[in-house]
Write a protein that holds these residues in place. Structure first.
Motif, PDB file in Angstrom:
ATOM      1  N   GLY A  10      -6.857  61.353 -16.206  1.00 43.57           N
ATOM      2  CA  GLY A  10      -6.410  62.141 -17.339  1.00 43.57           C
ATOM      3  C   GLY A  10      -6.246  63.589 -16.976  1.00 43.57           C
ATOM      4  O   GLY A  10      -6.257  63.965 -15.793  1.00 43.57           O
ATOM      5  N   LEU A  11      -6.089  64.408 -18.008  1.00 38.20           N
ATOM      6  CA  LEU A  11      -5.944  65.850 -17.854  1.00 38.20           C
ATOM      7  C   LEU A  11      -7.282  66.514 -18.133  1.00 38.20           C
ATOM      8  O   LEU A  11      -7.901  66.253 -19.176  1.00 38.20           O
ATOM      9  CB  LEU A  11      -4.891  66.372 -18.820  1.00 38.20           C
ATOM     10  N   VAL A  12      -7.714  67.363 -17.233  1.00 43.80           N
ATOM     11  CA  VAL A  12      -8.993  68.050 -17.393  1.00 43.80           C
ATOM     12  C   VAL A  12      -8.848  69.484 -16.898  1.00 43.80           C
ATOM     13  O   VAL A  12      -8.046  69.752 -15.993  1.00 43.80           O
ATOM     14  CB  VAL A  12     -10.108  67.294 -16.628  1.00 43.80           C
ATOM     15  N   GLN A  13      -9.609  70.372 -17.488  1.00 40.29           N
ATOM     16  CA  GLN A  13      -9.575  71.767 -17.056  1.00 40.29           C
ATOM     17  C   GLN A  13     -10.381  71.952 -15.776  1.00 40.29           C
ATOM     18  O   GLN A  13     -11.301  71.170 -15.491  1.00 40.29           O
ATOM     19  CB  GLN A  13     -10.147  72.655 -18.161  1.00 40.29           C
ATOM     20  N   PRO A  14     -10.049  72.966 -15.000  1.00 44.56           N
ATOM     21  CA  PRO A  14     -10.859  73.259 -13.809  1.00 44.56           C
ATOM     22  C   PRO A  14     -12.330  73.409 -14.169  1.00 44.56           C
ATOM     23  O   PRO A  14     -12.670  74.023 -15.185  1.00 44.56           O
ATOM     24  CB  PRO A  14     -10.268  74.579 -13.312  1.00 44.56           C
ATOM     25  N   GLY A  15     -13.166  72.814 -13.338  1.00 50.23           N
ATOM     26  CA  GLY A  15     -14.597  72.801 -13.605  1.00 50.23           C
ATOM     27  C   GLY A  15     -15.064  71.610 -14.406  1.00 50.23           C
ATOM     28  O   GLY A  15     -16.276  71.385 -14.531  1.00 50.23           O
ATOM     29  N   GLY A  16     -14.138  70.848 -14.933  1.00 46.78           N
ATOM     30  CA  GLY A  16     -14.481  69.682 -15.729  1.00 46.78           C
ATOM     31  C   GLY A  16     -14.814  68.463 -14.897  1.00 46.78           C
ATOM     32  O   GLY A  16     -14.833  68.521 -13.660  1.00 46.78           O
ATOM     33  N   SER A  17     -15.052  67.348 -15.594  1.00 46.75           N
ATOM     34  CA  SER A  17     -15.453  66.109 -14.938  1.00 46.75           C
ATOM     35  C   SER A  17     -14.644  64.932 -15.440  1.00 46.75           C
ATOM     36  O   SER A  17     -14.174  64.928 -16.583  1.00 46.75           O
ATOM     37  CB  SER A  17     -16.944  65.834 -15.209  1.00 46.75           C
ATOM     38  N   LEU A  18     -14.504  63.958 -14.585  1.00 42.96           N
ATOM     39  CA  LEU A  18     -13.917  62.665 -14.931  1.00 42.96           C
ATOM     40  C   LEU A  18     -14.683  61.591 -14.175  1.00 42.96           C
ATOM     41  O   LEU A  18     -15.194  61.850 -13.068  1.00 42.96           O
ATOM     42  CB  LEU A  18     -12.443  62.591 -14.560  1.00 42.96           C
ATOM     43  N   ARG A  19     -14.716  60.403 -14.748  1.00 39.99           N
ATOM     44  CA  ARG A  19     -15.246  59.253 -14.021  1.00 39.99           C
ATOM     45  C   ARG A  19     -14.164  58.197 -13.931  1.00 39.99           C
ATOM     46  O   ARG A  19     -13.710  57.666 -14.946  1.00 39.99           O
ATOM     47  CB  ARG A  19     -16.487  58.676 -14.688  1.00 39.99           C
ATOM     48  N   LEU A  20     -13.771  57.902 -12.712  1.00 39.11           N
ATOM     49  CA  LEU A  20     -12.789  56.856 -12.469  1.00 39.11           C
ATOM     50  C   LEU A  20     -13.494  55.523 -12.280  1.00 39.11           C
ATOM     51  O   LEU A  20     -14.583  55.463 -11.700  1.00 39.11           O
ATOM     52  CB  LEU A  20     -11.953  57.169 -11.236  1.00 39.11           C
ATOM     53  N   SER A  21     -12.856  54.472 -12.771  1.00 37.82           N
ATOM     54  CA  SER A  21     -13.376  53.118 -12.603  1.00 37.82           C
ATOM     55  C   SER A  21     -12.369  52.276 -11.849  1.00 37.82           C
ATOM     56  O   SER A  21     -11.160  52.419 -12.037  1.00 37.82           O
ATOM     57  CB  SER A  21     -13.647  52.477 -13.967  1.00 37.82           C
ATOM     58  N   CYS A  22     -12.877  51.411 -11.023  1.00 35.02           N
ATOM     59  CA  CYS A  22     -12.055  50.444 -10.291  1.00 35.02           C
ATOM     60  C   CYS A  22     -12.652  49.076 -10.603  1.00 35.02           C
ATOM     61  O   CYS A  22     -13.734  48.736 -10.103  1.00 35.02           O
ATOM     62  CB  CYS A  22     -12.103  50.744  -8.806  1.00 35.02           C
ATOM     63  N   THR A  23     -11.963  48.322 -11.431  1.00 29.21           N
ATOM     64  CA  THR A  23     -12.471  47.027 -11.874  1.00 29.21           C
ATOM     65  C   THR A  23     -11.668  45.909 -11.226  1.00 29.21           C
ATOM     66  O   THR A  23     -10.439  45.963 -11.174  1.00 29.21           O
ATOM     67  CB  THR A  23     -12.395  46.919 -13.399  1.00 29.21           C
TER      68      THR A  23
END
Length: 124
Positions: A10-23
């Protein structure tokens, strides 16, 4: 036939977080080394992180060390990539890949199965 599906981009601001999943579907991921790769527009694909089939070894490219964490949940047949302190240069399509009994190294040629990718955009 093993099929991999990435999600969580997705779209996130610098310094932010994301969690990617591989199912995975079709087969269990227990015996596979898993790698996360990314490709930005106009650039070559590069390895980001990997985990061995035994979960005993993990790999990270230098630019993400201390910010990204790879993990596996065998009950959910899913591998995660937790990405913190994101930077604009992390913007890319992220792919997961599986290698039977693999070491999880960041060499794309080792991997037999690939997902379709998920877009990560880091921008203010």
């Amino acid at each position: 036939q093993l099929q991999l599906v990435e999600s969580g981009g997705g779209l996130v601001q610098p310094g932010g977080s994301l969690r990617l999943s591989c199912t995975a579907s079709g087969l269990t991921l227990d015996y596979y080394g898993i790698g996360w790769f990314r490709q930005a527009p106009g650039k070559e694909r590069e390895g980001v992180s990997g985990i061995s089939n035994s979960d005993t070894i993990t790999y990270y490219r230098d630019s993400v060390k201390g910010r990204f964490t790879i993990s596996r949940d065998n009950d959910k047949n899913t591998v995660y990539l937790q990405m913190n302190s994101l930077k604009p240069e992390d913007t890319a399509v992220y792919y997961c890949a599986a290698d039977w009994r693999g070491p999880g190294r960041l060499d794309a040629y080792l991997y037999d199965y690939w997902g379709q990718g998920t877009q990560v955009t880091v921008s203010s």
